[in-house]
Design an enzyme around this catalytic site. Structure first.
Site, PDB file in Angstrom:
ATOM      1  N   LYS A  78      37.712  53.035  47.853  1.00 34.90           N
ATOM      2  CA  LYS A  78      38.043  52.585  46.488  1.00 34.90           C
ATOM      3  C   LYS A  78      37.041  53.170  45.495  1.00 34.90           C
ATOM      4  CE  LYS A  78      38.779  48.199  43.979  1.00 34.90           C
ATOM      5  NZ  LYS A  78      38.707  46.723  44.102  1.00 34.90           N
ATOM      6  N   SER A 131      42.747  44.427  42.864  1.00 28.90           N
ATOM      7  CA  SER A 131      42.450  45.678  42.202  1.00 28.90           C
ATOM      8  C   SER A 131      42.387  46.883  43.137  1.00 28.90           C
ATOM      9  CB  SER A 131      41.122  45.579  41.448  1.00 28.90           C
ATOM     10  OG  SER A 131      40.052  45.308  42.338  1.00 28.90           O
ATOM     11  N   SER A 135      41.097  40.951  45.640  1.00 32.83           N
ATOM     12  CA  SER A 135      41.430  42.362  45.383  1.00 32.83           C
ATOM     13  C   SER A 135      41.686  43.206  46.621  1.00 32.83           C
ATOM     14  CB  SER A 135      40.333  43.012  44.544  1.00 32.83           C
ATOM     15  OG  SER A 135      40.430  42.566  43.219  1.00 32.83           O
TER      16      SER A 135
END
Lengths: 66, 480
Positions: free
Chosen positions: B82, B157, B181
Site C-alpha cells: 500500500k 482505504s 482499512s
C-alpha cells in the site's frame, strides 16, 4: 462554534469562505454531541489505554482436601 | 513453453514449486507484470510499478535457490505494498497530493522483513487519500475499481491492495487498518484481510497522518487464510524502531491450521450494534456462515458488551486528534492540497478538546475489559465485516445507498458508516480477520470477521481456515 472556526481560519491561514466555515462548524458541533456520552461513563480508577497487552489470568488457587 | 497462469495462485501453492525449482521466480514475476499490464489500466490497483528492482530481486532469488540457499516460503513470492508504507527509493504518496513526490530513503520494517525473507516487491497500490476514508475514490490518482463489478468501489482505504489480490495481480499485499482499512476492502473484494493485535506488526515506516497511533495497525491481504498465517509469521515481532510494538514471541502461525474446531465456543454480540442497517443479503450470508460454523460443531453463544454503542465516539475521539497532530504542518502550509472534504474534517478535528481525547482513552480501557470478560465465555467472536456489499461509485458520490427499500446514509455524526462494523476491533486493538462468507444475488462478495483475544492470531487462523475450507468461497474468481 463558528467563532472558533473563524479563529482557526485566521491562525492557520485557511482562507475559508463563509460557506466553508459553516460546514466545518456543523461538523464540529456534531462531533461534540457524539462525544457527550463519554463523560457519562463511570471511569473512576480507570487509566487511559496506551497499549494492548496479552491478558494474564490470575493463578487459580487449588483447594486443599479437607 | 506455455506461459504460467497466475490467476488464483496462492503462496502455499507457489512456494513448494519454487523450492523444488519447478517455477522460476523470474518467470513468476514476469507473469504477474504481464497480468498487471493487461488489467491495471481498467482496475487502477497499482499507482507505481517497481519492475526493474523486482526483476533484479527475482534474478537474485533464482540464483540463491539454484545454489540451494532457499530462504523459506516467501522466497521468490511477489507482493504489493500500500502506498502509505515507506519503500526505499520508491515514491510513497499516501494517496495524497502533498506527498506526490516523496521518495523515502528507507524501508518500513515490514518491507525490510519481506525483502529479508526473499519476497519480491512488484509495486505500490492505490488507496484512499491519506487513508482517511473507505471507498478509494481518490481525487488525485483516480478510483480503484472492484474486480467483481467495475461500477463499484473496492472499499478502502487499502482498496488497491484488495483489488490487486482479488484480480491476481499479486498473491499478497500489505495494507494498513485504523478503522477497518484492510478488512473492509477484503470483504468487498472477496479476499482474506487480517488486522493483527495492536503492536503485533511494527508500524515503523507508516506515513504519519494516515492512521493515528493508538488504533492503527499494518495488515495483510491474501487469497487464503493459510497464506495470511505464512506472511504474518515473517513480518510480526518486536521492532525497536516502533515503541508500540510488542515483545510477545512470534509463534508458528500455520501450526493451528487444520486443528479441529469441534467444541469451540464462538460469540455473537447482541444488542443491535452489528444489526444497524444490516442489509438482508449480508444478513443472509452471515446467517449461512453461522450455520456452517455449527456444522463444524462450533457452539454459537450470545454475548453482551455493555458499552458497545460508544465505539464510534471512541474511534472518532482517538483518531481525529491523533491525525491532527500529524497534519498540523501541512494544514498551516498547504491546506488547499487536501481534497475539500478531508480538509473540513481535519479542521473540525482541531476543535476537539483534550479532555475528550483522554476520557476516550479511559473508556477504551473499560471496553477492553468488557471484551476480556466476554472472552472468558467464548474463544472467538464473529460478526459481519460490513453492513452491505460494495456500493456503486455513484452511491458513494451521492452519499447513500438504497437497500431493502430504505435509504442508508454512508456517513453520519459518528463518521463513515462503512467502517461501523470494523472499528470495535480498532479501539480494542484485538486481532481480527475477514473472510469471504458468500455472495449476493448480483455476485458481490460478503465478508465475515472473526476476532480473538489479544495475541491469539493463531486461533483466528484455526477458525477462519476451518470455515474457509468448508465453505469453499475462496475458489470463486472475478471474471476479468
Amino acid at each position: 462554534m463558528k467563532d472558533a472556526v473563524r479563529k482557526l481560519n485566521i491562525e492557520y491561514g485557511f482562507n475559508l469562505t463563509e460557506q466553508e466555515i459553516d460546514t466545518v462548524a456543523k461538523q464540529a458541533e456534531e462531533a461534540a454531541l457524539l462525544f457527550q456520552p463519554l463523560f457519562e461513563v463511570d471511569i473512576a480508577d480507570i487509566a487511559p489505554l496506551t497499549k494492548v497487552d496479552k491478558r494474564v489470568k490470575p493463578p487459580t488457587i487449588k483447594k486443599g482436601k479437607k | 513453453m506455455k506461459a504460467l497462469d497466475v490467476e488464483g495462485l496462492t503462496i502455499s501453492e507457489i512456494a513448494p514449486l519454487i523450492r523444488k525449482k519447478q517455477i522460476s521466480p523470474l518467470e513468476l514475476t514476469n507473469c504477474y507484470f504481464d497480468r498487471i499490464r493487461k488489467l491495471n489500466p481498467t482496475l487502477n490497483a497499482y499507482l507505481a510499478l517497481t519492475e526493474e528492482e523486482a526483476m533484479a530481486a527475482a534474478r537474485r532469488a533464482e540464483r540463491e535457490i539454484a545454489k540451494g540457499n532457499y530462504r523459506g516460503p516467501l522466497h521468490g513470492i511477489p507482493f504489493s505494498i500500500k502506498d502509505n508504507i515507506a519503500t526505499k527509493g520508491v515514491t510513497t504518496t499516501a494517496g495524497s497530493k502533498i506527498l506526490s513526490d516523496w521518495v523515502p530513503d528507507f524501508d518500513a520494517t515490514v518491507v525490510e522483513r519481506l525483502k529479508q525473507a526473499g519476497a519480491i516487491i512488484l509495486g505500490k497500490t492505490n488507496m484512499h487519500e491519506w487513508a482517511k476514508g473507505s471507498n478509494s475514490i481518490n481525487p488525485f490518482y483516480g478510483t480503484s475499481y472492484n474486480p467483481w463489478d467495475k461500477t463499484r468501489i473496492p472499499g478502502g482505504s487499502s482498496g488497491g491492495s484488495a483489488v490487486a489480490v482479488a484480480a491476481s495481480l499479486c498473491p499478497a499485499s500489505l495494507g494498513t487498518d485504523s478503522a477497518g482499512s484492510v478488512r473492509n476492502p477484503a470483504s468487498l473484494c472477496g479476499v482474506v484481510g487480517l488486522k493483527p493485535t495492536l503492536g503485533r506488526i511494527s508500524v515503523f515506516g507508516g506515513v504519519a497522518g494516515t492512521g493515528g497511533y493508538t488504533v492503527n495497525h499494518f495488515g495483510i491481504l491474501t487469497k487464503t487464510v493459510k497464506d495470511c498465517a505464512l506472511v504474518l509469521g515473517h513480518i510480526a515481532g518486536h521492532d525497536p524502531k516502533d515503541p508500540l510494538s510488542s515483545n510477545e514471541p512470534v509463534p508458528n502461525y500455520t501450526k493451528p491450521i487444520g486443528i479441529p474446531v469441534r467444541g469451540m465456543k464462538v460469540g455473537i454480540i447482541k444488542g443491535g450494534y452489528f444489526e444497524e442497517c444490516l442489509t438482508s443479503e449480508v444478513r443472509r450470508g452471515f446467517e449461512e456462515a453461522l450455520k456452517m460454523l455449527k456444522a463444524l460443531r462450533i457452539k454459537i453463544r450470545e454475548i453482551t458488551i455493555p458499552h458497545m454503542d460508544l465505539v464510534p465516539a471512541l474511534q472518532a475521539a482517538s483518531t481525529r486528534p491523533e491525525a491532527n497532530s500529524d497534519h498540523d504542518h501541512y494544514l498551516r502550509t498547504r491546506p488547499r492540497d487536501y481534497s475539500p472534504g478531508l480538509l473540513y474534517g481535519l479542521i473540525a478535528g482541531l476543535l476537539i478538546p483534550a479532555p475528550v481525547y483522554v476520557t476516550a482513552q479511559r473508556v477504551r480501557r473499560l471496553l477492553c475489559q468488557e471484551f476480556d470478560t466476554a472472552f472468558e465465555k467464548v474463544q472467538a467472536i464473529v460478526a459481519p465485516t460490513l453492513f452491505s456489499t460494495a456500493p456503486t461509485i455513484e452511491d458513494c458520490n451521492r452519499g447513500y445507498i438504497e437497500a431493502d427499500g430504505k435509504r442508508i446514509n454512508l456517513a453520519d455524526r459518528a463518521g463513515n458508516f462503512l467502517t461501523r462494523y470494523t472499528i470495535p476491533f480498532n479501539v480494542t486493538g484485538l486481532p481480527t480477520i475477514s473472510v469471504c462468507c458468500g455472495f449476493s444475488s448480483s455476485g458481490l462478495p460478503i465478508g465475515m470477521q472473526i476476532s480473538a483475544p489479544a495475541f491469539q492470531e493463531g486461533r483466528l487462523f484455526q477458525v477462519a481456515h476451518a470455515y474457509e475450507r468448508a465453505a469453499e468461497w475462496y475458489k470463486r474468481r472475478p471474471q476479468l
